[in-house]
Write an enzyme that holds these catalytic residues in place. Structure first.
Site, PDB file in Angstrom:
ATOM      1  N   GLY A  78       0.964  -1.151   0.094  1.00 14.35           N
ATOM      2  CA  GLY A  78      -0.016   0.147   0.015  1.00 14.35           C
ATOM      3  C   GLY A  78       0.902   1.263   0.125  1.00 14.35           C
ATOM      4  O   GLY A  78       2.154   1.259   0.007  1.00 14.35           O
TER       5      GLY A  78
ATOM      6  N   ASP B 209       0.072 -12.709   1.554  1.00 19.90           N
ATOM      7  CA  ASP B 209       0.738 -13.143   2.404  1.00 19.90           C
ATOM      8  C   ASP B 209       0.609 -13.747   3.766  1.00 19.90           C
ATOM      9  O   ASP B 209      -0.058 -12.911   4.332  1.00 19.90           O
ATOM     10  CB  ASP B 209       2.309 -12.347   2.332  1.00 19.90           C
ATOM     11  CG  ASP B 209       2.648 -12.146   1.077  1.00 19.90           C
ATOM     12  OD1 ASP B 209       2.853 -13.044   0.234  1.00 19.90           O
ATOM     13  OD2 ASP B 209       3.137 -10.864   0.737  1.00 19.90           O
TER      14      ASP B 209
ATOM     15  N   THR C 175      -2.581   1.629  11.093  1.00 18.65           N
ATOM     16  CA  THR C 175      -3.714   1.597  10.429  1.00 18.65           C
ATOM     17  C   THR C 175      -4.970   2.682  11.211  1.00 18.65           C
ATOM     18  O   THR C 175      -4.855   2.461  12.595  1.00 18.65           O
ATOM     19  CB  THR C 175      -4.080   0.318  10.355  1.00 18.65           C
ATOM     20  OG1 THR C 175      -3.305  -0.434   9.559  1.00 18.65           O
ATOM     21  CG2 THR C 175      -5.330   0.301   9.441  1.00 18.65           C
TER      22      THR C 175
ATOM     23  N   HIS D  70      -9.857  14.124   3.386  1.00 20.74           N
ATOM     24  CA  HIS D  70      -8.946  13.160   3.071  1.00 20.74           C
ATOM     25  C   HIS D  70      -9.251  12.733   1.260  1.00 20.74           C
ATOM     26  O   HIS D  70     -10.327  13.121   0.814  1.00 20.74           O
ATOM     27  CB  HIS D  70      -8.864  11.747   3.783  1.00 20.74           C
ATOM     28  CG  HIS D  70      -8.155  12.082   5.196  1.00 20.74           C
ATOM     29  ND1 HIS D  70      -8.779  12.752   6.314  1.00 20.74           N
ATOM     30  CD2 HIS D  70      -6.930  11.814   5.539  1.00 20.74           C
ATOM     31  CE1 HIS D  70      -7.801  12.815   7.000  1.00 20.74           C
ATOM     32  NE2 HIS D  70      -6.839  12.094   6.905  1.00 20.74           N
TER      33      HIS D  70
ATOM     34  N   LYS E  91      -9.236   6.908   1.056  1.00 23.66           N
ATOM     35  CA  LYS E  91      -9.436   6.620   2.524  1.00 23.66           C
ATOM     36  C   LYS E  91     -10.770   5.788   2.911  1.00 23.66           C
ATOM     37  O   LYS E  91     -11.906   6.574   2.703  1.00 23.66           O
ATOM     38  CB  LYS E  91      -9.349   7.760   3.232  1.00 23.66           C
ATOM     39  CG  LYS E  91      -9.275   7.718   4.885  1.00 23.66           C
ATOM     40  CD  LYS E  91      -8.736   9.005   5.538  1.00 23.66           C
ATOM     41  CE  LYS E  91      -8.639   8.520   7.124  1.00 23.66           C
ATOM     42  NZ  LYS E  91      -7.683   7.656   7.496  1.00 23.66           N
TER      43      LYS E  91
END
Length: 244
Positions: free
Chosen positions: A12, A38, A76, A132, A136
């Site tokens: 990201g 993953d 986060t 934002h 987002k």
């Protein structure tokens, strides 16, 4: 000895920034860079887990870090008070570990939030406007929620802010009695304005993020500091020497 960091959410925007920073910083080293496909077992053996995923995944990343006995630094957004309390309850039984949850890594944003908390007891009318980019996911932002919570704490004696007609949806979402208005727009990266109204005056405390480079110093600070943290810490300001 270098701190070995496992970055989760490495593909990201923020995760890839963190990977570049770690690789360019002499006292840090990249243990692994995990994407959404993953397995989290890849964090095993790291000194620190750095989480830049999404709100729905972030608690699982922290849980996996604790399962492996590794401290976690959470970048986060979207961590509610209930989620934080769940982690705090678990970490209280693991006195050798720490989890640091950072709503915003920009040092200017951290300072703006602190300034708002300092001013909050002196103004009864307080509202937050945060904006934002359209990508987002969560709103209100973690930064605005944290700002509102600190304003509420600062006003413990003064009481809730004056927020008339708060039952109307257009008045925003209230957090700690403070209305928050969220914009998600093209052309904006991140900005927040705390508006405080008093008799014959208005105070505006604004922070604007112009580029991802604004997060770099805070990310490195967080990585270096988190391994020594014990318990759950919320907010980068708690890793800075800002005084009382």
């Amino acid at each position: 000895m270098a701190v070995s960091v496992a970055v989760v959410g490495a593909t990201g925007r923020m995760g890839s920034l963190a990977v570049r920073l770690i690789e360019a910083t002499p006292d840090l080293e990249l243990h692994t860079a995990l994407g959404s496909a993953d397995p989290l077992d890849g964090i095993a053996g790291a000194d620190l887990v750095l989480d830049f995923t999404v709100p729905a995944v972030s608690p699982d990343v922290v849980s996996a870090a604790l399962d492996h006995g590794i401290p976690a630094l959470v970048g986060t957004s979207g961590w509610s008070a209930d989620r934080i309390q769940t982690v705090r309850t678990r970490v209280d039984r693991m006195p050798e570990l720490g989890v640091v949850i950072v709503p915003n890594f920009a040092l200017g944003s951290v300072l703006a939030t602190r300034f708002a908390a300092l001013a909050a007891p002196y103004f009864d009318s307080i509202e937050i406007i945060e904006a934002h980019h359209t990508g987002k996911i969560d709103s209100p932002s973690g930064t605005s929620v944290r700002t509102a919570e600190l304003i509420g704490q600062a006003r413990a004696e003064a009481g809730p802010v004056a927020a008339p007609h708060a039952d109307q949806r257009a008045r925003g979402q209230q957090v700690a009695s403070v209305p928050i208005h969220s914009l998600r727009m093209n052309g904006i990266l991140a900005e927040q304005t705390v508006v405080m109204g008093g008799t014959g005056e208005v105070l505006r405390i604004t922070h604007e993020t112009l580029g991802d480079s604004s997060y770099e110093a805070g990310i490195v600070l967080g990585i270096r500091a988190t391994p020594a943290v014990r318990g759950v810490v919320v907010g980068l300001e708690n890793l800075l020497e800002l005084g009382a």
